[in-house]
Design an enzyme around this catalytic site. Structure first.
Site, PDB file in Angstrom:
ATOM      1  N   GLY A 285      14.368  -4.531   0.049  1.00 58.98           N
ATOM      2  CA  GLY A 285      14.384  -3.482  -0.953  1.00 58.98           C
ATOM      3  C   GLY A 285      15.144  -3.802  -2.225  1.00 58.98           C
ATOM      4  O   GLY A 285      15.516  -2.895  -2.968  1.00 58.98           O
ATOM      5  N   GLU A 286      15.373  -5.099  -2.528  1.00 64.27           N
ATOM      6  CA  GLU A 286      16.129  -5.466  -3.723  1.00 64.27           C
ATOM      7  C   GLU A 286      15.308  -6.268  -4.733  1.00 64.27           C
ATOM      8  O   GLU A 286      15.856  -6.843  -5.666  1.00 64.27           O
ATOM      9  CB  GLU A 286      17.373  -6.269  -3.332  1.00 64.27           C
ATOM     10  CG  GLU A 286      18.435  -5.467  -2.600  1.00 64.27           C
ATOM     11  CD  GLU A 286      19.758  -6.202  -2.528  1.00 64.27           C
ATOM     12  OE1 GLU A 286      20.752  -5.684  -3.044  1.00 64.27           O
ATOM     13  OE2 GLU A 286      19.768  -7.322  -1.962  1.00 64.27           O
TER      14      GLU A 286
ATOM     15  N   ASN B  27       1.198  -8.322  -5.076  1.00 69.99           N
ATOM     16  CA  ASN B  27       1.116  -7.460  -6.250  1.00 69.99           C
ATOM     17  C   ASN B  27       1.958  -8.013  -7.402  1.00 69.99           C
ATOM     18  O   ASN B  27       3.177  -8.114  -7.288  1.00 69.99           O
ATOM     19  CB  ASN B  27       1.598  -6.058  -5.858  1.00 69.99           C
ATOM     20  CG  ASN B  27       1.596  -5.097  -7.016  1.00 69.99           C
ATOM     21  OD1 ASN B  27       0.961  -5.342  -8.047  1.00 69.99           O
ATOM     22  ND2 ASN B  27       2.295  -3.987  -6.859  1.00 69.99           N
ATOM     23  N   PRO B  28       1.336  -8.354  -8.555  1.00 73.25           N
ATOM     24  CA  PRO B  28       2.104  -8.870  -9.694  1.00 73.25           C
ATOM     25  C   PRO B  28       2.626  -7.777 -10.620  1.00 73.25           C
ATOM     26  O   PRO B  28       3.392  -8.060 -11.547  1.00 73.25           O
ATOM     27  CB  PRO B  28       1.074  -9.734 -10.425  1.00 73.25           C
ATOM     28  CG  PRO B  28      -0.222  -9.015 -10.188  1.00 73.25           C
ATOM     29  CD  PRO B  28      -0.116  -8.405  -8.810  1.00 73.25           C
TER      30      PRO B  28
ATOM     31  N   PRO C  11      11.961 -14.124   0.125  1.00 69.88           N
ATOM     32  CA  PRO C  11      10.953 -14.222   1.187  1.00 69.88           C
ATOM     33  C   PRO C  11      10.212 -12.894   1.348  1.00 69.88           C
ATOM     34  O   PRO C  11      10.815 -11.827   1.229  1.00 69.88           O
ATOM     35  CB  PRO C  11      11.774 -14.536   2.443  1.00 69.88           C
ATOM     36  CG  PRO C  11      13.134 -14.928   1.963  1.00 69.88           C
ATOM     37  CD  PRO C  11      13.331 -14.243   0.648  1.00 69.88           C
ATOM     38  N   ARG C  12       8.918 -12.976   1.617  1.00 73.30           N
ATOM     39  CA  ARG C  12       8.150 -11.753   1.899  1.00 73.30           C
ATOM     40  C   ARG C  12       8.730 -11.039   3.109  1.00 73.30           C
ATOM     41  O   ARG C  12       8.794  -9.806   3.152  1.00 73.30           O
ATOM     42  CB  ARG C  12       6.684 -12.123   2.141  1.00 73.30           C
ATOM     43  CG  ARG C  12       5.793 -10.964   2.577  1.00 73.30           C
ATOM     44  CD  ARG C  12       5.695  -9.906   1.516  1.00 73.30           C
ATOM     45  NE  ARG C  12       4.712  -8.885   1.874  1.00 73.30           N
ATOM     46  CZ  ARG C  12       4.552  -7.744   1.227  1.00 73.30           C
ATOM     47  NH1 ARG C  12       5.313  -7.476   0.177  1.00 73.30           N
ATOM     48  NH2 ARG C  12       3.643  -6.879   1.603  1.00 73.30           N
TER      49      ARG C  12
ATOM     50  N   GLU D 269       4.691  -5.211 -10.267  1.00 77.78           N
ATOM     51  CA  GLU D 269       6.125  -4.897 -10.260  1.00 77.78           C
ATOM     52  C   GLU D 269       6.904  -5.862 -11.139  1.00 77.78           C
ATOM     53  O   GLU D 269       7.815  -5.455 -11.872  1.00 77.78           O
ATOM     54  CB  GLU D 269       6.642  -4.937  -8.816  1.00 77.78           C
ATOM     55  CG  GLU D 269       6.002  -3.894  -7.920  1.00 77.78           C
ATOM     56  CD  GLU D 269       6.113  -4.222  -6.446  1.00 77.78           C
ATOM     57  OE1 GLU D 269       5.999  -3.297  -5.636  1.00 77.78           O
ATOM     58  OE2 GLU D 269       6.300  -5.413  -6.109  1.00 77.78           O
TER      59      GLU D 269
ATOM     60  N   GLU E  38       0.815  -1.201   0.000  1.00 75.64           N
ATOM     61  CA  GLU E  38       0.000   0.000   0.000  1.00 75.64           C
ATOM     62  C   GLU E  38       0.860   1.267   0.000  1.00 75.64           C
ATOM     63  O   GLU E  38       0.555   2.247  -0.697  1.00 75.64           O
ATOM     64  CB  GLU E  38      -0.915   0.019   1.228  1.00 75.64           C
ATOM     65  CG  GLU E  38      -1.931  -1.102   1.277  1.00 75.64           C
ATOM     66  CD  GLU E  38      -1.397  -2.378   1.906  1.00 75.64           C
ATOM     67  OE1 GLU E  38      -2.190  -3.292   2.164  1.00 75.64           O
ATOM     68  OE2 GLU E  38      -0.177  -2.470   2.134  1.00 75.64           O
TER      69      GLU E  38
END
Length: 426
Positions: A310-311, A335-336, A268-269, A338, A65
């Site tokens: 962040g990578e 989210n797909p 990993p998330r 990106e 978000e």
């Protein structure tokens, strides 16, 4: 508007649980899920002064978000508006730490207890509240309304199951949804659900997630990893949740029967789960190189555990195929967009309900495929790796879909203009 009985019951229940909240938050601090230095912001406390001009309060729950609303925040900041951005997770705070303009202040969101919300509102005195996605906390919404603060729900989402739950309590739902001044939904189906539940003004202008810039990356790291992966078939498993690493591992074992030198990048998330997931993958007989440990990719490496923050933009650029996690274990999907922006053919499991409209559009355009059973994932990935022409057609379809959807940000800004004026914000 008189508050229904259930809203009073909700407020009373939150008041009772608030007694234990400090202990709960301290436990979360110990687990790394709250900021050790800033956890009292969850009670609406802050040491920062309020700016002299009008304030816009923008709230986004977590990473997805927050990322989706950053272009809007930057656009509002560029127009001279002062914004307080609240998020609910330490990960989202890390993501925005160095990305926010000087006129934007980050705070952790106050929990939905009336005294803590009042403390936050008394401090910042927002003239306009922008809520992102499905953030519909009853006490917060009702208190904003009681103070006459304009409430706009941006990129609004409401799943069919969530709408069904709200529909069980129509008076309670109406007391919340009718207080929303404007709802800009991320799909036509979401718009209809908000309207049915009582939102007075709704519109579908497109999905803000489609307007976000491509994920950043380090060029030097990209070239270094490309070199290490030269000559190998590569696929990425992104935003993987606990339980899905077993599915990814089994799929990769199958992929190796078709492409013996294949490599999978597992993202990993939650990066802190990298050690745990590595152990599970090694138990399947896979050789794992872990990025957070500085491990190099060697010819015998089967899995590159990308457990850093962040990578993701780096890893999507290294792979022509991306499996989108949370679509087998846990459910709801991630989210797909990106991955599609960066040229990946998309694969997901059966439960993508959190992004149903986007995934359906991408699937219809030929950019993504659904794998209904975990044991079929390896077959699907191997099929794409062995058919580069089809993979290229899927990536082109995804990028064409996104490019055709540009302009949502400008439409959102145009629709916000009268509400900024209503809130006496220039």
């Amino acid at each position: 508007m008189p508050a229904p009985f259930l809203l009073h019951c909700y407020a009373a229940l939150v008041s009772l649980t608030a007694i234990a909240m400090p202990l709960w938050l301290r436990r979360r601090v110990a687990l790394g899920k709250e900021s050790a230095l800033r956890w009292r912001e969850r009670f609406g406390e802050t040491s920062l002064p309020k700016p002299s001009g009008p304030v816009i309060w923008c709230h986004a729950a977590s990473v997805g978000e927050t990322t989706s609303v950053l272009p809007l925040i930057n656009a509002l900041a560029a127009r001279g508006h002062y914004i307080v951005l609240t998020t609910g997770t330490v990960t989202s705070e890390r993501i925005v730490r160095d990305k926010l303009p000087n006129s934007v202040t980050h705070q952790f969101a106050p929990l939905d207890h009336r005294p803590w919300i009042a403390r936050f509102l008394n401090q910042w005195q927002p003239a306009l509240a922008i809520r992102v996605d499905s953030e519909l906390w009853p006490n917060t919404i009702s208190m904003l309304s009681m103070r006459g603060i304009v409430i706009v729900q941006i990129n609004a989402r409401l799943s069919a199951s969530a709408a069904k739950r709200w529909n069980h309590f129509p008076k309670f739902a109406n007391a919340i949804f009718s207080r929303l001044s404007l709802v800009l939904a991320q799909s036509e189906a979401d718009r209809a659900r908000y309207q049915t539940l009582g939102a007075p003004k709704t519109a579908y202008l497109g999905n803000l997630k489609l307007s976000q810039p491509n994920l950043p990356y380090n060029g030097q790291e990209l070239e270094s990893l490309k070199q290490a992966m030269t000559g190998r078939a590569v696929w990425t498993a992104a935003s993987i949740h606990p339980g899905e690493e077993h599915i990814i591992g089994a799929a990769h074992l199958f992929v190796r029967t078709k492409q013996p030198h294949a490599l999978v990048i597992v993202v990993p998330r939650h990066p802190e789960r990298g050690d745990e997931m590595t152990t599970h993958l090694q138990a399947l007989g896979l050789t794992v190189a872990q990025r957070s440990h500085g491990d190099a990719i060697k010819p015998q490496t089967d899995v590159y555990m990308a457990d850093t923050l962040g990578e993701l933009g780096l890893f999507y650029r290294l792979s022509p195929i991306a499996f989108i996690g949370k679509s087998f274990a846990v459910g709801g999907g991630q989210n797909p967009i990106e991955a599609a922006q960066l040229g990946c053919a998309l694969v997901w499991g059966p439960d993508v309900s959190n992004f149903a409209a986007i995934t359906e559009d991408l699937k219809t355009q030929g950019a993504g495929i659904t794998v209904n059973a975990p044991e079929k994932l390896g077959e699907a990935i191997a099929g794409l790796l062995l058919d580069p022409k089809r993979t290229a057609e899927m990536t082109k379809a995804g990028q064409s879909y996104i490019n055709a959807s540009r302009g949502t940000l400008e439409r959102v800004l145009d629709n916000l203009a009268p509400y900024l004026k209503q809130a006496a914000i220039r």
